[in-house]
Enzyme design. Structure first.
Site, PDB file in Angstrom:
ATOM      1  N   LEU A 160       1.037  -1.091  -0.548  1.00  0.00           N
ATOM      2  CA  LEU A 160       0.047   0.350  -0.204  1.00  0.00           C
ATOM      3  C   LEU A 160       0.768   1.409   0.116  1.00  0.00           C
ATOM      4  O   LEU A 160       2.143   1.082   0.779  1.00  0.00           O
ATOM      5  CB  LEU A 160      -0.682  -0.405   1.238  1.00  0.00           C
ATOM      6  CG  LEU A 160      -1.608  -1.082   1.683  1.00  0.00           C
ATOM      7  CD1 LEU A 160      -2.848  -0.773   2.594  1.00  0.00           C
ATOM      8  CD2 LEU A 160      -2.887  -1.012   0.062  1.00  0.00           C
ATOM      9  N   ASP A 161       0.505   2.208  -1.022  1.00  0.00           N
ATOM     10  CA  ASP A 161       1.255   3.154  -0.605  1.00  0.00           C
ATOM     11  C   ASP A 161       2.259   4.229   0.524  1.00  0.00           C
ATOM     12  O   ASP A 161       0.529   3.480   1.819  1.00  0.00           O
ATOM     13  CB  ASP A 161       1.100   4.452  -2.122  1.00  0.00           C
ATOM     14  CG  ASP A 161       0.441   4.306  -3.072  1.00  0.00           C
ATOM     15  OD1 ASP A 161       1.195   2.997  -3.534  1.00  0.00           O
ATOM     16  OD2 ASP A 161      -0.641   5.115  -3.459  1.00  0.00           O
ATOM     17  N   LYS A 162       2.507   5.181   0.837  1.00  0.00           N
ATOM     18  CA  LYS A 162       3.068   5.628   2.279  1.00  0.00           C
ATOM     19  C   LYS A 162       1.290   6.057   2.761  1.00  0.00           C
ATOM     20  O   LYS A 162       0.713   6.254   3.568  1.00  0.00           O
ATOM     21  CB  LYS A 162       3.442   6.264   1.577  1.00  0.00           C
ATOM     22  CG  LYS A 162       4.560   6.756   3.128  1.00  0.00           C
ATOM     23  CD  LYS A 162       5.581   8.095   3.280  1.00  0.00           C
ATOM     24  CE  LYS A 162       6.142   8.794   4.497  1.00  0.00           C
ATOM     25  NZ  LYS A 162       6.902   9.654   4.292  1.00  0.00           N
ATOM     26  N   THR A 187      -1.743   5.321   1.738  1.00  0.00           N
ATOM     27  CA  THR A 187      -3.258   4.776   1.973  1.00  0.00           C
ATOM     28  C   THR A 187      -3.067   4.359   2.828  1.00  0.00           C
ATOM     29  O   THR A 187      -1.991   3.531   3.706  1.00  0.00           O
ATOM     30  CB  THR A 187      -2.809   3.313   0.742  1.00  0.00           C
ATOM     31  OG1 THR A 187      -2.361   4.954  -0.746  1.00  0.00           O
ATOM     32  CG2 THR A 187      -4.248   2.899   0.938  1.00  0.00           C
ATOM     33  N   LYS A 214      -5.335   5.050  -8.006  1.00  0.00           N
ATOM     34  CA  LYS A 214      -4.413   6.472  -8.387  1.00  0.00           C
ATOM     35  C   LYS A 214      -4.879   6.554 -10.135  1.00  0.00           C
ATOM     36  O   LYS A 214      -5.099   7.117 -10.425  1.00  0.00           O
ATOM     37  CB  LYS A 214      -3.363   6.828  -8.099  1.00  0.00           C
ATOM     38  CG  LYS A 214      -3.640   7.120  -5.833  1.00  0.00           C
ATOM     39  CD  LYS A 214      -2.128   7.008  -5.573  1.00  0.00           C
ATOM     40  CE  LYS A 214      -2.253   7.091  -3.842  1.00  0.00           C
ATOM     41  NZ  LYS A 214      -1.190   7.197  -3.469  1.00  0.00           N
TER      42      LYS A 214
END
Ligand code: URA
Length: 259
Positions: free
Chosen positions: A105-107, A109, A211
């Site tokens: 998961l992105d930072k 998210t 995104k």
């Protein structure tokens, strides 16, 4: 002579510290094998046969695999190690070697992230051919439309060789300007226009996929949270930042996760 495992390895594998930490415990005389203090880290022990204690507390052989469910907060990177950033591993209540986050998961998210040392299960959940569904809730700039949902269902161009696989987009709510309280200050929320709350279910895991999919229909993701992976949903009673072991029942459901 060669039978068994080194005492320091046994203790480290049992999650009692790093190899150098457990060596220090041994050298300080804190470790006993069958009731006698042992000060040599290289001494062999047979798991299940020798009784090993650390400061009087029995150290059992651990189950082969551990499974944790983390409600990832923003601000942590999904990596087993990172030199500069805080990693999700800091939130896991186990120092077991070999644990890693299943996918990224992105930072910024939040939401459901599985942590395990079971590479086969991770492969089953992440392998592109298995099409395990992941559902995200997001706040996005602008008004998301039924046409956007149709585009997601057909697949959109995110600059890869092929369009994305069909995804399900549900429009949950259109918030008029100024009412999208869930994002924090520097989230990049546009200064004008409505914000939409959506749910998007995808069965791939490309870099920044949600995104990029929303960008493909001209919308910017302002806040993103994963709410389920396969048949496992983020429990409502697991607060942001909390991490706990999966129950047997949850693990069973996760193992059955296929599209
Ligand atoms: N898609 C994204 O864009 N980011 C995530 O963290 C997960 C899915």
């Amino acid at each position: 002579m060669g039978q068994g495992v080194r005492l320091d390895k046994f203790l480290a594998d049992a999650g009692r510290g790093t190899r150098s930490e457990v060596k220090k415990f041994i050298q300080k005389g804190l470790v006993q094998v069958d009731g006698a203090a042992v000060k040599r880290p290289e001494q062999k022990v047979i798991p299940g046969e020798n009784v090993v204690t650390l400061q009087g507390e029995p150290v059992g052989a651990l189950p082969e695999f551990e499974y944790y469910l983390l409600h990832k907060p923003a601000g942590y990177v999904s990596a087993a190690e990172d030199e500069r950033e805080r990693t999700v591993m800091e939130l896991v209540p186990s120092r077991r070697k070999g644990l890693f986050p299943v996918g990224r998961l992105d930072k910024d998210t939040e939401g459901l992230l599985l942590i395990t040392n079971d590479g086969a299960l991770a492969h089953q959940l992440l392998s592109p051919g298995k099409h395990v569904e992941k559902t995200y809730e997001a706040l996005v700039s602008g008004r998301v439309t039924e046409e956007d949902a149709e585009a997601m269902a057909r697949g959109v161009d995110i600059g890869e060789k092929r369009p994305t696989l069909p995804a399900r987009l549900e429009i949950l709510e259109i918030l008029p300007e100024g009412l999208s309280g869930e994002t924090d200050g520097d989230s990049g929320r546009g200064s004008s226009g409505a914000v939409s709350r959506i749910r998007l279910t995808i069965c791939e895991g490309k870099f920044h996929q949600v995104k990029r999919m929303m960008e493909a229909v001209g919308k910017k993701v302002l806040y993103l949270k994963r709410i389920s992976m396969g048949r496992l949903a983020l429990p409502e009673d697991l607060p942001r930042g909390a991490c706990r072991a999966l129950t047997e029942e949850e693990l069973g459901r996760l193992r059955q996760s296929r599209r």
